[in-house]
Design an enzyme around this catalytic site. Structure first.
Site, PDB file in Angstrom:
ATOM      1  N   SER A  42       1.046  -1.088   0.079  1.00 64.63           N
ATOM      2  CA  SER A  42      -0.065  -0.046   0.084  1.00 64.63           C
ATOM      3  C   SER A  42       0.766   1.402  -0.241  1.00 64.63           C
ATOM      4  CB  SER A  42      -1.052   0.230   1.312  1.00 64.63           C
ATOM      5  OG  SER A  42      -2.020   0.853   1.047  1.00 64.63           O
ATOM      6  N   ASP A  87      -9.164  -2.950  -7.449  1.00 63.12           N
ATOM      7  CA  ASP A  87      -8.509  -2.578  -6.140  1.00 63.12           C
ATOM      8  C   ASP A  87      -9.044  -0.916  -6.217  1.00 63.12           C
ATOM      9  OD1 ASP A  87      -7.493  -1.248  -3.832  1.00 63.12           O
ATOM     10  OD2 ASP A  87      -5.618  -2.108  -4.217  1.00 63.12           O
ATOM     11  N   HIS A 127      -7.914  -4.899  -1.150  1.00 62.89           N
ATOM     12  CA  HIS A 127      -6.785  -3.988  -1.269  1.00 62.89           C
ATOM     13  C   HIS A 127      -5.496  -4.660  -1.047  1.00 62.89           C
ATOM     14  CE1 HIS A 127      -4.036  -0.592  -1.312  1.00 62.89           C
ATOM     15  NE2 HIS A 127      -4.153  -0.557   0.151  1.00 62.89           N
TER      16      HIS A 127
END
Length: 665
Positions: free
Chosen positions: A497, A583, A628
């Site tokens: 991330s 995502d 995610h």
């Protein structure tokens, strides 16, 4: 309770705060309420606690036991055979340790969410939401309340459970690994439990009981990752479902929190730097909420309640800065110098900062917070510091096998995040254990931008100070090499991330420090993402990354570190990227563009270098689904480990054999 071994870390002597990988994005209009309402809530005093140097994360405010769940296909309720009962006088720590020691390695799993309420424990067993009497929780004697398969989802799991005060209802949020979308089901508890209702896209939710002993469910609705609406609902003969608040500012999100004594429901409106809290009286949930303090830029605060007293955890220290209602008069409590000053534990961050790590030995997991391991000497944990460019000391947590010799020749895996004021995750993962067993050194770099050392640590690594995090990461790796931990040809880096920003920036600025990098759902195109306000999180992220659309200073600064913007023809480490097709947090488009540009730069560098140049491998692994980050994806785990071993030229035979003991293939 579960037929698999439960790695229930909270029971292991020390309390470990749960640090989620990302703050869940969740958003009150300013109303003028009649002054008489203030008198309805009789509070003696409030405590204004300036202790956000280590502020609470949203996930820490939850009362659920944080952990992973079992998938329906992998796990069905099975009765254990030949299981000896544990002595009744054995304490909790010894019980857990005994279970860990007697359980086969192949059956290690991390438990699902569970809550205790009244005399029952509510949890997931196989594909079902179940409950059992507290004293029978370990005997597989449970009542099935709801079968998750009725929702017709692919491998659903329970993410959160809330039980109504009088146990007439239980609410459970259910989602799948391949999507962030969730469904909240309301189960009426009776001799024949039945699903009373279901709500889509619920984020946070809490129960209260009104004056007529009716259970009221408050919940927030999430749309496109934005959480702005608050609803309240009742069930049974008097069904109601109404939206009573919508946050108008798109840069804020809303989440609900029930105080520890269940006296007040707090509606928390926040962005990365500012918060506003409204109280709903748990005894009068239909009355309008009460504002604690109107939002002031740069002021963060949270509210707790105990014995008719409000406790305000904030990053400011004077009561005059809070225009509190007449019933809230009292004194300041400053717990910076001594956490013992606080009469009860508001939340874990008021304690002095600690770095929690895990020890592994002979198929057993133990948690330890210091250098000395009372159970085994097979692993060593070190706390080191690196001096960054500006002289700032950056903490690192390092662990490796105690009997490892010549550490300079051992492979090193660096972990980094450095964003949103979130602590770097150091939780137990099977793949980390097998790497340590195979001689790897694991290093966690607590760089600026994270939350390990409080609000200022975060502030010093965001907006126009983001390059501090990069300088910290470079200093950490150089310090490790300088102190004899591995070498550049055996050094790898992993991030997910927002951690991809620093990882990608390092690949541009100092690629010679690394041999290989693994990234999962990485944020790599900061500039273009932050200029696209149609994306769901752009407006919420302005306080972290800046506003390049309207602020030229922010735009030019982002250009200095943005991984995508700074790709150039040079030698790069090999890179393995895992991305997810749908995502919403980190769009696939930006990752694909980064990968293509990186490959072009490497090809150009190879032409200039001539024959014999060994070009790095750049792999983009696109997984289906709309989640995610999927921590428990066996395919992802094995692909990443295979990549690291191949890039370093190591034999992976034994590590995959060990990994099979913990993962189902």
């Amino acid at each position: 309770m579960q037929q698999k071994t439960k790695l229930f870390l909270q029971a292991l002597k020390y309390s470990i705060p749960h640090l989620g990988k990302c703050m869940q994005k969740q958003h009150l209009n300013h109303y003028n309420f009649a002054g008489h309402y203030y008198n309805r809530i009789k509070l003696k005093k409030y405590h204004l606690t300036k202790c956000l140097q280590n502020k609470p994360k949203i996930s820490e405010l939850a009362r659920n036991i944080p952990s992973r769940s079992f998938s329906c296909k992998d796990l069905q309720p099975v009765k254990q055979e030949n299981e000896k009962p544990l002595p009744e006088n054995m304490d909790a720590f010894e019980k857990v340790r005994t279970k860990l020691e007697t359980q086969p390695q192949e059956e290690y799993e991390i438990i699902n969410v569970e809550v205790k309420h009244g005399g029952f424990v509510y949890y997931q067993e196989g594909c079902c939401l179940v409950r059992s009497k507290d004293e029978e929780a370990d005997n597989d004697n449970y009542e099935v309340l709801f079968n998750l398969e009725e929702l017709k989802l692919d491998q659903p799991f329970i993410d959160c459970i809330r039980v109504a005060p009088d146990e007439k209802y239980v609410a459970a949020k259910i989602r799948t690994e391949d999507s962030e979308a969730s469904t909240c089901v309301i189960i009426k508890l009776s001799d024949q439990p039945v699903m009373e209702a279901s709500f889509p896209n619920v984020s946070s939710f809490e129960w209260v009981k009104d004056e007529e002993d009716e259970d009221v469910l408050f919940y927030t609705f999430q749309r496109n990752l934005r959480c702005h609406d608050v609803y309240r609902a009742t069930f049974g003969d008097n069904k109601r479902n109404e939206r009573f608040y919508t946050e108008k500012d798109p840069s804020y999100f809303v989440f609900l929190y029930l105080t520890k004594d269940s006296r007040f429901l707090t509606i928390n409106i926040m962005n990365k730097t500012t918060s506003e809290v409204w109280l709903i009286d748990g005894l009068s949930p239909w009355d309008p909420p009460v504002l604690i303090q109107k939002r002031i830029h740069g002021v963060l605060y949270y509210v707790e309640h105990r014995d008719d007293e409000l406790y305000i955890l904030t990053n400011v220290g004077e009561p005059t800065e809070f225009k509190l209602p007449p019933w809230a008069c009292g004194f300041i409590m400053d717990t910076n110098s001594d956490p013992k000053n606080c009469p009860f534990q508001l939340c874990s961050p008021i304690r002095p900062p600690k770095y929690y790590t895990y020890k592994f030995a002979e198929g057993k997991l133990f948690e330890e917070t210091g250098h000395e391991d009372p159970i085994t000497k097979t692993s060593r944990v070190l706390r080191l510091e690196a001096k960054s460019k500006d002289g700032k000391l950056v903490p690192m947590t390092v662990f490796h096998k105690t009997d490892s010799e010549d550490l300079q020749k051992k492979p090193l895996l660096i972990h980094v995040y450095g964003a949103y004021g979130m602590d770097l995750k150091m939780n137990f993962r099977p793949e980390r254990r097998v790497l340590v067993d195979d001689g790897w050194i694991l290093a966690y770099c607590h760089v600026r931008g994270g939350g390990e050392l409080g609000l200022q640590w975060h502030a010093d690594g965001r907006l126009t100070k983001k390059l501090n995090g990069l300088a910290d990461l470079e200093a950490c790796i150089k310090t490790l090499h300088g102190q004899g931990f591995s070498q550049p040809s055996l050094t790898t880096l992993t991030a997910f991330s927002a951690g991809g920003v620093l990882a990608g920036a390092l690949c541009n600025s100092n690629p010679e420090l690394l041999r290989a990098v693994t990234l999962e759902a990485p944020f790599l195109d900061v500039l273009n993402t932050m200029m696209d306000t149609t994306l769901p999180l752009t407006l919420e992220e302005l306080e972290e990354w800046g506003n390049p659309s309207s602020d030229e200073k922010h735009k030019n600064y982002i250009k200095r570190y943005c991984p995508y913007q700074n790709i150039k023809p040079q030698h790069y480490p090999s890179v393995h990227i895992t991305a997810y097709e749908n995502d919403e947090r980190v769009p696939l488009k930006g990752i694909v563009s980064y990968t293509e540009k990186l490959k072009e730069a490497i090809s150009e560098h190879a032409k200039d270098t001539g024959e014999g140049y060994q070009a790095p491998n750049i792999i983009l692994d696109i997984q289906p689904g709309g989640n995610h980050v999927i921590e428990d994806s066996h395919k992802k785990i094995t692909a990443q480990i295979k990549f690291l071993y191949e890039e370093l030229g190591l034999d992976s035979t034994s590590v995959f054999e060990d990994l099979k003991k913990y993962l189902k293939f």
